[in-house]
Design an enzyme around this catalytic site. Structure first.
Site, PDB file in Angstrom:
ATOM      1  N   CYS A  93      40.597  29.129  49.778  1.00 56.36           N
ATOM      2  CA  CYS A  93      39.395  28.497  49.354  1.00 56.36           C
ATOM      3  C   CYS A  93      39.761  27.477  48.265  1.00 56.36           C
ATOM      4  O   CYS A  93      39.486  26.295  48.282  1.00 56.36           O
ATOM      5  CB  CYS A  93      38.463  29.562  48.737  1.00 56.36           C
ATOM      6  SG  CYS A  93      37.785  30.711  49.727  1.00 56.36           S
ATOM      7  N   THR A  94      40.668  27.948  47.388  1.00 55.96           N
ATOM      8  CA  THR A  94      41.201  27.075  46.284  1.00 55.96           C
ATOM      9  C   THR A  94      41.860  25.718  47.229  1.00 55.96           C
ATOM     10  O   THR A  94      41.712  24.661  46.526  1.00 55.96           O
ATOM     11  CB  THR A  94      41.923  27.713  45.283  1.00 55.96           C
ATOM     12  OG1 THR A  94      41.395  28.667  44.685  1.00 55.96           O
ATOM     13  CG2 THR A  94      42.723  26.790  44.441  1.00 55.96           C
TER      14      THR A  94
END
Length: 154
Positions: free
Chosen positions: A49-50
């Site tokens: 996600c990051t």
């Protein structure tokens, strides 16, 4: 709670109202008049996600260059999203789908009711709120942000 299927390209995007990482109300109707990109993701601060959201941050000028507003949606609470934004300097809205838990992700057909988070789903909306492109992938399958930009350009 079982998610409905992903809305079809050409369908009106499901309506929603929630808060962003700063506690400001954001509704689908606020997006009218310009294209928008909704990016559903499972967890703030997780590796994939990051990476995905930092890729959006790094290409944000290309999104805004075509007039598109980017909004990322997860089931994380607002304060976690604020900390995530501050840590990564994302520069776009992070929307909380925390309560009712997963309601927005469910409406878009990307809520994983076993794990209790959004799967990786992305939707490009035109200025009238119609879905022009969509993708839905599993939690562990990263998306190519270039695909989102290509969909906006099409």
């Amino acid at each position: 709670m079982t998610s409905p299927s992903v809305p079809a390209v050409g369908a009106a995007a499901p309506d929603f109202r929630t808060r962003n990482q700063h506690g400001q109300d954001v509704a689908l109707t606020d997006l009218r008049g310009a294209p928008a990109v909704l990016i559903f993701y499972p967890w703030a601060f997780s590796g994939i996600c990051t990476g995905e959201l930092c890729a959006v941050r790094d290409d944000l000028a290309r999104f805004s260059g075509v007039g598109a507003r980017v909004l990322a949606v997860s089931c994380d609470p607002m304060f976690s999203l604020r900390a995530f934004d501050e840590a990564e300097g994302l520069g776009f809205d992070l929307l909380s789908d925390h309560w009712p838990h997963g309601a927005i992700a469910s409406a878009y057909g990307v809520f994983d009711d076993v794990v209790g988070v959004a799967r990786r789903g992305s939707f490009v909306l035109d200025a009238e709120g119609v879905i022009t492109w969509a993708i839905s992938q599993g939690i562990g399958e990263p998306r190519d942000i270039a695909d989102h930009l290509a969909a906006l350009a099409a």
